[in-house]
Design an enzyme around this catalytic site. Sequence first.
Site, PDB file in Angstrom:
ATOM      1  N   ASP A 234      46.975  42.955  42.900  1.00  0.00           N
ATOM      2  CA  ASP A 234      45.390  43.452  42.766  1.00  0.00           C
ATOM      3  C   ASP A 234      44.776  43.495  43.904  1.00  0.00           C
ATOM      4  OD1 ASP A 234      43.050  40.793  41.656  1.00  0.00           O
ATOM      5  OD2 ASP A 234      44.487  40.908  43.309  1.00  0.00           O
ATOM      6  N   SER A 235      43.422  44.045  43.935  1.00  0.00           N
ATOM      7  CA  SER A 235      42.706  44.507  45.195  1.00  0.00           C
ATOM      8  C   SER A 235      42.127  43.406  45.877  1.00  0.00           C
ATOM      9  CB  SER A 235      41.814  45.427  44.817  1.00  0.00           C
ATOM     10  OG  SER A 235      41.008  44.999  44.172  1.00  0.00           O
ATOM     11  N   GLY A 236      41.856  42.322  45.091  1.00  0.00           N
ATOM     12  CA  GLY A 236      41.062  41.076  45.740  1.00  0.00           C
ATOM     13  C   GLY A 236      39.710  41.287  44.951  1.00  0.00           C
ATOM     14  N   GLY A 237      39.350  42.466  44.233  1.00  0.00           N
ATOM     15  CA  GLY A 237      38.188  42.489  43.578  1.00  0.00           C
ATOM     16  C   GLY A 237      37.814  41.594  42.453  1.00  0.00           C
ATOM     17  N   PHE A 238      38.768  40.884  41.908  1.00  0.00           N
ATOM     18  CA  PHE A 238      38.592  39.898  40.877  1.00  0.00           C
ATOM     19  C   PHE A 238      37.797  38.657  41.441  1.00  0.00           C
ATOM     20  CE2 PHE A 238      38.341  38.050  36.763  1.00  0.00           C
ATOM     21  CZ  PHE A 238      38.843  36.630  37.094  1.00  0.00           C
TER      22      PHE A 238
ATOM     23  N   ASP B 124      37.769  47.906  43.688  1.00  0.00           N
ATOM     24  CA  ASP B 124      36.565  48.264  42.689  1.00  0.00           C
ATOM     25  C   ASP B 124      35.377  47.508  42.767  1.00  0.00           C
ATOM     26  OD1 ASP B 124      37.998  46.883  39.569  1.00  0.00           O
ATOM     27  OD2 ASP B 124      38.098  46.312  41.683  1.00  0.00           O
TER      28      ASP B 124
ATOM     29  N   ASP C 157      48.101  41.710  32.219  1.00  0.00           N
ATOM     30  CA  ASP C 157      48.444  40.573  33.233  1.00  0.00           C
ATOM     31  C   ASP C 157      47.539  39.333  32.829  1.00  0.00           C
ATOM     32  OD1 ASP C 157      46.008  41.559  34.898  1.00  0.00           O
ATOM     33  OD2 ASP C 157      46.454  39.595  35.300  1.00  0.00           O
TER      34      ASP C 157
ATOM     35  N   CYS D 153      62.426  31.063  18.462  1.00  0.00           N
ATOM     36  CA  CYS D 153      62.523  31.233  19.896  1.00  0.00           C
ATOM     37  C   CYS D 153      63.801  30.920  20.398  1.00  0.00           C
ATOM     38  CB  CYS D 153      61.518  30.425  20.534  1.00  0.00           C
ATOM     39  SG  CYS D 153      61.453  30.760  22.387  1.00  0.00           S
TER      40      CYS D 153
ATOM     41  N   CYS E 232      64.546  30.620  23.684  1.00  0.00           N
ATOM     42  CA  CYS E 232      64.515  30.007  24.906  1.00  0.00           C
ATOM     43  C   CYS E 232      65.214  28.604  25.047  1.00  0.00           C
ATOM     44  CB  CYS E 232      63.063  29.911  25.546  1.00  0.00           C
ATOM     45  SG  CYS E 232      62.137  28.444  25.221  1.00  0.00           S
TER      46      CYS E 232
ATOM     47  N   CYS F 208      63.246  25.541  23.750  1.00  0.00           N
ATOM     48  CA  CYS F 208      63.400  25.541  22.280  1.00  0.00           C
ATOM     49  C   CYS F 208      64.920  25.005  21.619  1.00  0.00           C
ATOM     50  CB  CYS F 208      62.761  26.870  21.384  1.00  0.00           C
ATOM     51  SG  CYS F 208      60.956  26.895  21.758  1.00  0.00           S
TER      52      CYS F 208
ATOM     53  N   HIS G 149      58.650  28.420  28.240  1.00  0.00           N
ATOM     54  CA  HIS G 149      58.539  28.883  26.710  1.00  0.00           C
ATOM     55  C   HIS G 149      57.352  29.767  26.833  1.00  0.00           C
ATOM     56  CE1 HIS G 149      58.000  28.960  22.681  1.00  0.00           C
ATOM     57  NE2 HIS G 149      56.650  28.876  22.737  1.00  0.00           N
TER      58      HIS G 149
END
Lengths: 400, 466
Positions: free
Chosen positions: A102-106, A156, A279, A317, A319, A322, A347
Site C-alpha cells: 500500500d502507499s503509506g496513506g493509511f 491518496d 485485505d 475445517c 487445516c 483442526c 487456522h
Amino acid sequence: MSTPTNALCASKSLEFEIIAADGRARATRLAFNSCKCFSPMFMPVGTQGSIKGLTSKQMEEVGCQMILGNTYHLENRPGSSLLQHLGGLSTFVDWNRSSLTDSGGFQMVSLLDLADISEKGVSFQSPIDGKQMLLTPERSMRIQNRIGANVIMALDDVVSSVCLEAKRFEEATHRTLRWIDRCIAAHQRPSEQALFGIIQGGVDLRLRSTCIEEMNTRDAHLPGYAIGGLAGGEEKDAFCRVVAQCASKLPVNKPRYVMGVGYPLDLVVCSALGADLYDCVYPSRTARFGTALVPEGTLRLKTAAMAADYRPIDDTCDCLVCQKYSRAHLHAKITKEPHAASLLTYHNIRYQMRLCDEMRQAIISQQFQEFVQSFVRKQFPNNMVPEWLREGLSSAEIAV
Amino acid sequence: MGGIVWELDPRFAPADGESTARPGPRLGTLTTTPWDHPGPVGFPTPMALTYTRRGEPAHLTPDNVDLLPREARTFHVSLAHFMDHLGPDHVGNMPGGGRRYFGCRPTCMLVTARDPLTFDQDAKQSNTDAHTFVASPTGTTKITTDDYARWIEAIQPDAFVALADESPSWRDGVALKKTKQASARTEKWLARLLEKTKELPTRPSVFASLHGGADVQERRACAEGIVERHGTQLAGFAIGSMGAGETPGEHRQSLLRASIKPTPWDKPRYVAGLGAPLDVLDALESGVDLVEASFCHQCTTQGYALTFPVKPPPTTNGAGGLKKRKRCDGKDGDERHERVAEDEERVAEDEERVAEDGEEEDANRRLLTGGDAFKSNMWALAYRADKRPLLPGCECYTCERYMRAYVHHLLQCHEMTAAVLLDIHNYFHFNKFMEAAREAIGAGTFAEFAAFHRERAARMDGDDET
C-alpha cells in the site's frame, strides 16, 4: 525525469479476466508476471514482512495467493533501498506468489497525531525514532518500485470516515485526483507493477461519484481500482451503500479492491456487491487474542467453557490445527505461549482462504445466492439478520 | 503403548568374563511404540530430547517440527508448565487418553517434574518428606508424589523421571546430613511412584533420579542403594542436580561417573541441564545416553543462531569442505597438500582460501557482534544486509530459504516469526551435532571429536591458557 507510462505498459503488468459472474458477484483471474491469482481473494497482511509467526511455506499451504506489505513500515525497517539490494520483497521474505504494497496513506489516518498533510505530501514523525519523513506521491512510487510488489497503490489523501468536517472530505477527494496524476508520472516500472487508483469521498455518494468519474479519465494507466477510506468505524449501512455504488460505477473489466476489509461477513457482502480483493489484519490479530473464526462467527477460546471442550475449533475445517488440536488444548495455552498464537493464526487465515474458495465455486456454479443465504443463516440463527445486512444484500438482489 | 525399550549396541557391551562395560561414550537404540504409529519406532542414542512448554515445542507447530530430523520428535516435557488451575484432569479427560491431547504427537515423551531452564529457582532447601517445589507459570508450586502420579496417569508419557529432592551440586556448605536426607527422600518417593504407576494401562517406563549433591561418595551410595532395592523395576537412570553450577570438566565428570558406575550397563542414562555443546561432551564422555536440548530454546529466545561446525573438517583430500591450515593437534596442513595432484591442489587452495577467509571473517565478526564460538547474535547490525543463510551449507528449511538479513529484520521488528525460523535452524543443527557425536563414537574417534570442539572453543573465545 520520470518516464511517462502508457496503456500498453500498464496492461502488461496485469492481465485480468472475469471467469464467471452470478448477479453482481464475479469470479475473476488476475495474471501477474510471476503468477496467477483468483478472486474473490483475501490478502493477509504481513506489515513488516511476515504474517505473525507463520513461514512462507505455511502461507502457501493454507492457500494464500497474495500478501500485503506496508510501505510505511518497510521503508522504516529494513528500508526500500536495502530491500532492493537484497533482491526485492519476494526474495527477502521467500514468497513466490504475488504481493501488494500500500502507499503509506493509511498511516495518515492511524497515526494522524503525527501527520501534517499538505499539497506536497504527508509529513510524519516516525514513532520509532522521531525522525521527520515526508511522503509525497513521487516518493511513495519510488519506494514501492524498489520494494517490487506486483501491485502498488497510489498515494491518496485519506480522511478517517468518521471525520465530521465535510470540507475536509471534499479537499481530500480532489487532492487524491491530483496525486494520482503525480503517481502515474512517477511510476518507473509500469510493465512490471500494476498501479491501482483509490476512490475516496468518505460516505458522501456525490463525492465518491465525482472521484470515480475523474479517476476513469486515467483508466488507461490504472490496471485496477481500490475503494478506500472505509473500514474505519463508519456505520455499516453507509459502508454498504458506498461499496455498492462504487462497484456499480467502476469499470467492469478491472479488479475492485476494498481496502481494510475484513470480517468474513463483510467479505461476503462486498463480493455480493461486485468487489474482488480484500485485505485486513483482523484474522491474524484476533488470533493473538484467542479468537478463532468459525462458520457461526467467532469462537473465543479464553472462555472458561473451552477448558473442557475437546472438540476441534471447527469440524468442517481441513487445516492442521483442526485436525490435531482441541479447543481445550488451545484454551490452556492461548496468550501464554507464542506457539498457540501461531496455531490460531494458521487456522484463521485458512478459514478466510476457504471462504474465498467457496465463494468462487458458488459463483462459478451459479449458486452464489444460495451460498450467501446459507452463510448468513449460520451466522444469524433465529433469523435475527441485522437491517444493514438485509438492505446491503438486497441491493445485490439477494434476499435473506 | 508400553514405555521405552533401550538396547546397548553390542560393540559397547562388557567383554567376555566382565560384569561391567568399559566407561565412556556408547551407542544404543531407544524404541517406543507411539499411539499413532502401526509399529515400534527406534532412535539411535546418544540423542537430545526437544525442549517443550506445556508439552509442545515453544515456537514450532507440528508441520514445522516435521521439517526437523526425526530424532527431534522425541520430547522432554516438564510438569512445571502444567501447574496452573486446570489440573491433570484437563489433560486426562481428552477422549482417547491424555496422549491425544497433544497436537505435536511426539514419538517419545519423557516427563520430569522440573524445567531444566529454571532449575536454580526450583531447588529449595525447604522441601519436606511429603513434598517438593516446582517453578510453575503461576509461581512456585508444591508437588507431592500423589500429585505426580496423577499427572503421569493423565499425560500418558512413554517414560518419566521419578520426583526427586534436588539440591545444586555446587553449593558448598550443604551439610552432608541434608544431602543424605535428600537422597533418602528421593528414594522413598521413587518407591511410592513405582507402586502408584505400575498398574497404569500405558505402562510408562520409570527412570530413577540419582542424587548426592557435590559429594562423590554420597552419589555412589545413593546410586548403589537405588539399584539394589529397585533396579529391576527401573528402565533407566537420571543423574540429578547437574548443570546447576558445578565446575565443568573433571569435577562434573567425577560426579556423573560416581552416579553412573553402580548402575547396570544395559539401562540408559539421562541428564538434564547439560545442553551447551561442551557440556554435552562432558555428559557423553561419562556414558550418558540422553540429554535435553533446552540450549536450543535459550539460543532462540535470545536471538542466537547456532553456527559452529558439528565436526572437524575432513582430513582427506577431496572436493569441497573446509580445510584448515592451522591445526592445534600439530598436523601441518601444508604436508597434506603436497600429496594432492597439482591441479586439484590449486583448486583446493583457492577453495580453502575463500572458505577459510569466510570462516575467519565470520568468526571475528561473530565475536565482535556478541556471538561466540558456537553461536551468532542475529540482533547485530552487522547482519543487516547479509544475504547468506544463517549457516552456509546448512540444509535446514531456514537456511535453504532465508537470509541472515531477514532473520535480523524480524528480530528488530519483534516479529514472532524470528523465533520460528531460529528454532527450526537451531534444533536441526543441534541434532546434526548429536549425529556427528554418534558417528565419532561408532568410528572410535570420539576423543578427537571432543578435542576438536574444546580446542576450537578455547582458541576462538580467547582462552590464553591453551
